[in-house]
Design a protein around this motif. Structure first.
Motif, PDB file in Angstrom:
ATOM      1  N   LEU A  61       9.935 102.644  -5.850  1.00 47.38           N
ATOM      2  CA  LEU A  61      11.319 102.252  -5.567  1.00 47.38           C
ATOM      3  C   LEU A  61      12.088 102.012  -6.870  1.00 47.38           C
ATOM      4  O   LEU A  61      13.233 102.426  -7.013  1.00 47.38           O
ATOM      5  CB  LEU A  61      11.318 100.998  -4.695  1.00 47.38           C
ATOM      6  N   ARG A  62      11.437 101.384  -7.824  1.00 49.89           N
ATOM      7  CA  ARG A  62      12.061 101.129  -9.130  1.00 49.89           C
ATOM      8  C   ARG A  62      12.464 102.455  -9.788  1.00 49.89           C
ATOM      9  O   ARG A  62      13.551 102.587 -10.334  1.00 49.89           O
ATOM     10  CB  ARG A  62      11.085 100.367 -10.027  1.00 49.89           C
ATOM     11  N   HIS A  63      11.595 103.446  -9.720  1.00 50.73           N
ATOM     12  CA  HIS A  63      11.861 104.753 -10.334  1.00 50.73           C
ATOM     13  C   HIS A  63      13.074 105.436  -9.690  1.00 50.73           C
ATOM     14  O   HIS A  63      13.933 105.977 -10.397  1.00 50.73           O
ATOM     15  CB  HIS A  63      10.620 105.636 -10.211  1.00 50.73           C
ATOM     16  N   VAL A  64      13.170 105.392  -8.380  1.00 49.52           N
ATOM     17  CA  VAL A  64      14.299 106.022  -7.680  1.00 49.52           C
ATOM     18  C   VAL A  64      15.622 105.349  -8.048  1.00 49.52           C
ATOM     19  O   VAL A  64      16.610 106.009  -8.348  1.00 49.52           O
ATOM     20  CB  VAL A  64      14.085 105.989  -6.148  1.00 49.52           C
ATOM     21  N   PHE A  65      15.642 104.021  -8.055  1.00 48.22           N
ATOM     22  CA  PHE A  65      16.883 103.295  -8.342  1.00 48.22           C
ATOM     23  C   PHE A  65      17.240 103.322  -9.821  1.00 48.22           C
ATOM     24  O   PHE A  65      18.403 103.177 -10.177  1.00 48.22           O
ATOM     25  CB  PHE A  65      16.804 101.861  -7.802  1.00 48.22           C
ATOM     26  N   ALA A  66      16.265 103.521 -10.698  1.00 46.76           N
ATOM     27  CA  ALA A  66      16.522 103.572 -12.137  1.00 46.76           C
ATOM     28  C   ALA A  66      17.429 104.737 -12.512  1.00 46.76           C
ATOM     29  O   ALA A  66      18.060 104.719 -13.565  1.00 46.76           O
ATOM     30  CB  ALA A  66      15.209 103.660 -12.908  1.00 46.76           C
ATOM     31  N   GLU A  67      17.537 105.737 -11.657  1.00 43.89           N
ATOM     32  CA  GLU A  67      18.452 106.853 -11.916  1.00 43.89           C
ATOM     33  C   GLU A  67      19.912 106.406 -11.899  1.00 43.89           C
ATOM     34  O   GLU A  67      20.785 107.102 -12.400  1.00 43.89           O
ATOM     35  CB  GLU A  67      18.244 107.954 -10.871  1.00 43.89           C
ATOM     36  N   TYR A  68      20.175 105.215 -11.341  1.00 43.07           N
ATOM     37  CA  TYR A  68      21.549 104.726 -11.202  1.00 43.07           C
ATOM     38  C   TYR A  68      21.835 103.513 -12.082  1.00 43.07           C
ATOM     39  O   TYR A  68      22.919 102.953 -12.024  1.00 43.07           O
ATOM     40  CB  TYR A  68      21.833 104.421  -9.719  1.00 43.07           C
TER      41      TYR A  68
ATOM     42  N   PHE B 137      14.070  95.083  -1.175  1.00 46.33           N
ATOM     43  CA  PHE B 137      15.292  94.662  -1.854  1.00 46.33           C
ATOM     44  C   PHE B 137      15.208  95.075  -3.315  1.00 46.33           C
ATOM     45  O   PHE B 137      14.157  94.956  -3.935  1.00 46.33           O
ATOM     46  CB  PHE B 137      15.472  93.145  -1.758  1.00 46.33           C
ATOM     47  N   VAL B 138      16.337  95.556  -3.827  1.00 46.64           N
ATOM     48  CA  VAL B 138      16.426  95.967  -5.229  1.00 46.64           C
ATOM     49  C   VAL B 138      17.607  95.242  -5.845  1.00 46.64           C
ATOM     50  O   VAL B 138      18.692  95.195  -5.261  1.00 46.64           O
ATOM     51  CB  VAL B 138      16.622  97.497  -5.354  1.00 46.64           C
ATOM     52  N   GLU B 139      17.386  94.676  -7.018  1.00 43.49           N
ATOM     53  CA  GLU B 139      18.469  94.020  -7.754  1.00 43.49           C
ATOM     54  C   GLU B 139      18.703  94.806  -9.035  1.00 43.49           C
ATOM     55  O   GLU B 139      17.764  95.103  -9.772  1.00 43.49           O
ATOM     56  CB  GLU B 139      18.074  92.587  -8.082  1.00 43.49           C
ATOM     57  N   MET B 140      19.959  95.158  -9.272  1.00 43.12           N
ATOM     58  CA  MET B 140      20.314  95.939 -10.452  1.00 43.12           C
ATOM     59  C   MET B 140      21.155  95.098 -11.403  1.00 43.12           C
ATOM     60  O   MET B 140      21.620  94.017 -11.053  1.00 43.12           O
ATOM     61  CB  MET B 140      21.001  97.225 -10.036  1.00 43.12           C
ATOM     62  N   GLU B 141      21.349  95.627 -12.594  1.00 41.37           N
ATOM     63  CA  GLU B 141      22.015  94.872 -13.648  1.00 41.37           C
ATOM     64  C   GLU B 141      23.489  94.590 -13.376  1.00 41.37           C
ATOM     65  O   GLU B 141      24.015  93.566 -13.780  1.00 41.37           O
ATOM     66  CB  GLU B 141      21.871  95.632 -14.974  1.00 41.37           C
TER      67      GLU B 141
ATOM     68  N   ALA C 190      24.803 106.836  -3.351  1.00 37.08           N
ATOM     69  CA  ALA C 190      23.961 108.019  -3.522  1.00 37.08           C
ATOM     70  C   ALA C 190      22.762 108.031  -2.571  1.00 37.08           C
ATOM     71  O   ALA C 190      22.341 109.097  -2.115  1.00 37.08           O
ATOM     72  CB  ALA C 190      23.467 108.106  -4.964  1.00 37.08           C
ATOM     73  N   LEU C 191      22.212 106.867  -2.266  1.00 33.70           N
ATOM     74  CA  LEU C 191      20.938 106.827  -1.554  1.00 33.70           C
ATOM     75  C   LEU C 191      21.020 106.499  -0.066  1.00 33.70           C
ATOM     76  O   LEU C 191      20.064 106.743   0.668  1.00 33.70           O
ATOM     77  CB  LEU C 191      19.990 105.842  -2.244  1.00 33.70           C
ATOM     78  N   ASP C 192      22.145 105.954   0.408  1.00 34.93           N
ATOM     79  CA  ASP C 192      22.256 105.664   1.838  1.00 34.93           C
ATOM     80  C   ASP C 192      22.185 106.969   2.625  1.00 34.93           C
ATOM     81  O   ASP C 192      22.914 107.910   2.336  1.00 34.93           O
ATOM     82  CB  ASP C 192      23.549 104.913   2.150  1.00 34.93           C
ATOM     83  N   THR C 193      21.287 107.028   3.548  1.00 36.77           N
ATOM     84  CA  THR C 193      20.968 108.184   4.411  1.00 36.77           C
ATOM     85  C   THR C 193      20.230 109.311   3.673  1.00 36.77           C
ATOM     86  O   THR C 193      19.972 110.361   4.264  1.00 36.77           O
ATOM     87  CB  THR C 193      22.197 108.770   5.143  1.00 36.77           C
TER      88      THR C 193
END
Length: 100
Positions: free
Chosen positions: A17-24, A46-50, A61-64
């Protein structure tokens, strides 16, 4: 603010999950709740970003999006409400015993 990620495969790991969200943007934290009874992942996380801008970009980008054979549900996490806690009900039940 955190991002809710639903409809996850039960095979997903935090690093996936971290790898997928790190693209953003920069991922600060990833949480994948585990079911206490079965010991397996519950199918959401749950993911928390900066920054809010990074979170918004990831959500848009990732919803659906299709990932690991599933259509993800990605949105802003809603804060926990006090009324939904089972702990509060238990405390209330326990207190009623003393009144009889």
């Amino acid at each position: 603010m955190s991002i809710y990620v639903g409809n996850l495969s039960y095979e997903v790991k935090e690093d996936d999950l971290r790898h997928v969200f790190a693209e953003y943007g920069t991922v600060k934290n990833v949480q994948l709740p585990i079911d206490r009874e079965t010991g397996r992942m519950r199918g959401f996380g749950f993911v928390e970003m900066e920054s809010d801008a990074q979170e918004t970009a990831a959500i848009e980008a990732l919803d659906t999006a299709e990932w690991m054979g599933r259509s993800l549900k990605v949105n802003k996490a809603k804060p926990k409400t006090d009324g939904g806690s089972s702990g509060g009900r238990r405390g209330g039940d326990g207190g009623s015993f003393g009144r009889y």
